[in-house]
Every structure is written in C-alpha cells, then in structure tokens.
Design an enzyme around this catalytic site. Structure first.
Site, PDB file in Angstrom:
ATOM      1  N   HIS A 131      18.327  34.185-145.359  1.00  0.00           N
ATOM      2  CA  HIS A 131      19.408  34.664-144.494  1.00  0.00           C
ATOM      3  C   HIS A 131      20.105  35.869-145.121  1.00  0.00           C
ATOM      4  O   HIS A 131      20.437  36.838-144.441  1.00  0.00           O
ATOM      5  CB  HIS A 131      20.423  33.549-144.230  1.00  0.00           C
ATOM      6  N   VAL A 154      20.237  39.421-143.014  1.00  0.00           N
ATOM      7  CA  VAL A 154      21.476  39.728-142.297  1.00  0.00           C
ATOM      8  C   VAL A 154      22.069  41.095-142.670  1.00  0.00           C
ATOM      9  O   VAL A 154      22.398  41.876-141.798  1.00  0.00           O
ATOM     10  CB  VAL A 154      22.506  38.593-142.456  1.00  0.00           C
ATOM     11  N   GLY A 164      20.701  42.863-145.681  1.00  0.00           N
ATOM     12  CA  GLY A 164      19.983  43.205-146.894  1.00  0.00           C
ATOM     13  C   GLY A 164      20.363  42.217-147.977  1.00  0.00           C
ATOM     14  O   GLY A 164      21.404  41.556-147.886  1.00  0.00           O
ATOM     15  N   ASP A 178      22.171  41.248-150.462  1.00  0.00           N
ATOM     16  CA  ASP A 178      23.376  41.749-151.135  1.00  0.00           C
ATOM     17  C   ASP A 178      24.444  40.665-151.277  1.00  0.00           C
ATOM     18  O   ASP A 178      25.621  40.970-151.467  1.00  0.00           O
ATOM     19  CB  ASP A 178      23.958  42.937-150.354  1.00  0.00           C
ATOM     20  N   HIS A 198       9.287  26.358-144.835  1.00  0.00           N
ATOM     21  CA  HIS A 198       9.589  25.122-144.106  1.00  0.00           C
ATOM     22  C   HIS A 198       8.768  23.939-144.613  1.00  0.00           C
ATOM     23  O   HIS A 198       8.759  22.887-143.983  1.00  0.00           O
ATOM     24  CB  HIS A 198       9.399  25.333-142.599  1.00  0.00           C
ATOM     25  N   ASP A 243       8.573  19.425-142.762  1.00  0.00           N
ATOM     26  CA  ASP A 243       7.214  19.023-143.127  1.00  0.00           C
ATOM     27  C   ASP A 243       7.262  17.507-143.321  1.00  0.00           C
ATOM     28  O   ASP A 243       7.705  17.016-144.353  1.00  0.00           O
ATOM     29  CB  ASP A 243       6.781  19.738-144.417  1.00  0.00           C
ATOM     30  N   ASP A 251       4.370  22.767-150.972  1.00  0.00           N
ATOM     31  CA  ASP A 251       2.906  22.795-150.953  1.00  0.00           C
ATOM     32  C   ASP A 251       2.456  23.406-149.622  1.00  0.00           C
ATOM     33  O   ASP A 251       3.275  23.938-148.875  1.00  0.00           O
ATOM     34  CB  ASP A 251       2.346  21.371-151.135  1.00  0.00           C
TER      35      ASP A 251
END
Ligand code: HEM
Ligand SMILES: *[C@@H]1O[C@H](CO)[C@@H](O)[C@H](O)[C@H]1NC(C)=O
Length: 337
Positions: free
Chosen positions: A78, A82, A84, A86, A205, A257, A265
């Site tokens: 994120h 959003v 860069g 930073d 994810h 997962d 994995d």
C-alpha cells in the site's frame, strides 16, 4: 433490489476505471520527480547494523503475533502504490489512510512492528534519526517474507519519508478486490510493473486473511442466479457461506490461502487451480487465459515463483521514491517532522 445491484455494480465499474486513470496520472507525476539513487549499502557507514536491528524487532513481534507478518507485507504494498514508497501509509493524522477509514483493515500489529523496529534502530546511537521509516518498512517486509518461509533477498535502501498524507489519493491508487485482469494490469503498469510482476506479487496472498465484505458477493446470487466474478469450487463455496453468512459479522474473515495460510509458499497458486481463490482479483488470474500459464508455472515451481517475487518486490520498492527536499528522515513514523 435487482435494479439497485445493477446500478451499484456499474458505478463500481466506473469507479475502477477512474481509479486506473488517476493512478496513471499519479505515476507520471512520480516518475517526473528526482531519479532515486537506491543502493543496498546506503547505510553502510551511517548505520551498519540496520538490517540486524530491524530483523530483531521483526522476530520479536512475530513471536507475539503472526498477524503482523501479512499485515506488514500488505502495508509495504500500500505504501508504494499510494504515494510511492515513502512511508506515507504510516502517517496517522486526519489526512491519512489509517484515520480516514479508507481502509480499516490495515493491520495495527504491522504498524506496531514498524514503530518497534524504528525504536530499535534509533536506540543505537550511531543510527539515531538516520534511517527512514520507508526503508525500515521495506526491510521489515523482506524480513516477514523470509521469516514465514519465503525467499530472503537484498533490499535497496535510500528512500526518504514523504511529507504528505494519503487520504486524497488512497481510493484511486489501490486495486479493488473485484478488478479484472485488464484493470489489474493497467494499475500495475502505471507503477512500472508487468503482468508477471503483478501475478508474482499477488502471491503475497499466500499469507494472511480477507474479511467477508471483500468476497461475499461471490457467494450469493445477488445478481440473478449466480454469485459475481469467476467461478468458485462448489464445496468451498458452501464452506465459505458458513464462514460468511448473509448476515456476516464485520470482523469475520477467511484465509487467503486456505491450505497453508501461515507459510509463504506457492500454495496460493495451487488454490487458484482448485478454484479456491477468495478474491475475484485472485481467481481471475487463473480464470483469464492470458494469465493462467503463469499461475500454472508458479503453482508447479516454487523456485520460479520466489525468483519472480523477489524481482517484482525490487521494482515495487522503487516506485515513486523521494529524494532531496521532497523527503525527510521522520523522527516518528506516524507523523511528519
Ligand atoms: C493484485 C491486486 C491486489 C488486490 C485486489 C488486493 C486486495 C486485498 C484485499 C481485499 C485484502 C483483504 C483485506 C481485508 O479484508 O482484511 C488483501 C489482503 C492482503 N494483501 Fe492484497 N491485494 C492485491 C495485491 C497485493 C500485493 C501486491 C501484496 C503484497 C505483495 C498484497 C498483500 C496482501 C496481504 C499479505 C494481505 C493479508 C493482510 C492481513 O492478513 O493482514 N496484496 N489484499
Ligand atoms: C523452476 O524454476 C527455476 C527458476 O526459474 C528453474 O531454474 C528450474 O529449472 C525450474 N524447474 C523446473 C523443474 O522446471
């Protein structure tokens, strides 16, 4: 009821298109800024122990709660998308992602992990106020990946912390759980990432959770006969209806997962092959012929996935990096100086 759903679905669509256009404009603006000079040895003379200090804080936090691992990886994603990379995602003033309620699912444990890593770095007299929060987050993201079973890789450093909050742009910068392949590709391309990068990064994810609101519309025939989005394994769909009944609780969630939710994995890609991806944006990677071969490849070859993930994380870490007067070394990660 039907009319309402149709209207909200078409307005979702146009919001998504607007999101991609805005992201493109933002990425062009970011690219026009000073070319970043990142390097793996950026702190070699100012804070040679930075990696050890951050890793120690990560290890300790993960012993207390596993949730900080997926939370931190997502926070890094994120952050970079959003404004860069930073550390603007860490800001918690009235103009920021946390407090604006734009995404109430950003993990407080992840924020705590970064705060603690920053404290550990600043407690070393040599390092005090020399390492940016953006770099600490990039290192912490690498450490949570490797400590949950994923690849260990070198992290480029030298990002400065931004001075501007995220509220104004957050909604237009991040992908939606209902995005199709074209929307995903457009948004990632706007950040300099290819379709293969996007598929590899979606492999993030492989750990963590999603709340019911992000996929419930796939479980029930809101729109004339079937749930929205790509098809879902029927047995799994029945199971998910129990996890997320129509009157689901806002805190109810499921593992992204389902098979190895705590292990970094390639199991995520195998769940997609079994039609057990929860977010439409995940399952679409297998459902769409144009991305299926890469999903199959990563599902079959974990080394190939890890290599692609590492390469894509390096590219993600270069998005919109601040140097010079655009940035600073923040004293407190949640506030500009
Ligand atoms: C491809 C587009 C993506 C979409 C549409 C997307 C969307 C989402 C959504 C909806 C959630 C669930 C939030 C919740 O309800 O709690 C989530 C969680 C998560 N995302 Fe993504 N994401 C994407 C890409 C990525 C990338 C590139 C990464 C990092 C490399 C990432 C890492 C994570 C992690 C680790 C979680 C679990 C968070 C936790 O358990 O606290 N995502 N994502
Ligand atoms: C798996 O991927 C790695 C890295 O790309 C490659 O070197 C290796 O040959 C692949 N293995 C198989 C069995 O295809």
């Amino acid at each position: 009821m039907a009319a309402r759903s149709r209207r909200s679905s078409s307005s979702r669509q146009s919001q998504s298109t607007a999101a991609v256009v805005m992201a493109l404009a933002l990425a062009l603006a970011l690219a026009a800024q000073a070319q970043a000079l990142l390097s793996q040895s950026y702190y070699a003379s100012t804070c040679p122990n930075v990696e050890t200090l951050v890793r120690g804080a990560v290890t300790q936090k993960l012993q207390e709660t596993f949730n900080a691992a997926p939370g931190t990886l997502r926070l890094f994603f994120h952050d970079c998308f959003v404004r860069g990379c930073d550390a603007s995602v860490l800001l918690s003033g009235p103009d920021d992602e946390h407090s604006a309620g734009a995404d109430a699912t950003l993990s407080p444990d992840a924020l705590d992990l970064v705060t603690r890593a920053k404290a550990a770095v600043d407690a070393d007299p040599q390092c005090a106020n020399k390492v940016s929060c953006a770099d600490i987050l990039a290192l912490a993201a690498r450490d949570v990946v490797s400590q949950t079973g994923g690849p260990y890789y070198q992290v480029e450093l030298g990002r400065l912390d931004g001075k501007v909050g995220t509220r104004a742009v957050v909604k237009h910068s991040l992908p939606g759980a209902g995005f199709d392949l074209d929307q995903l590709n457009a948004l990632f391309a706007a950040n300099g990432l290819t379709q293969t990068d996007m598929i590899a990064l979606s492999g993030g994810h492989t750990i963590g959770v999603t709340h019911c609101d992000k996929f419930v519309r796939r479980l029930y025939p809101f729109k004339g006969g079937r749930g929205a989005g790509p098809p879902m394994n029927l047995y799994y769909l029945r199971q998910m209806r129990q996890t997320c009944p129509l009157s689901y609780s806002p805190t109810a969630f499921a593992m992204l997962d389902a098979v190895t939710p705590r292990k970094f994995d390639n199991g995520y890609y195998q769940t997609l092959q079994q039609m057990k991806g929860l977010l439409a944006s995940d399952q679409v990677l297998f459902a769409d012929r144009r991305s299926r071969a890469t999903v199959n490849y990563f599902a079959a070859n974990q080394t190939a996935f890890f290599d692609a993930f590492v390469a894509a994380m390096a590219k993600l870490g270069r998005v919109g990096v601040k140097t010079g007067s655009d940035g600073e070394i923040r004293r407190v990660c949640t506030k500009v100086n």
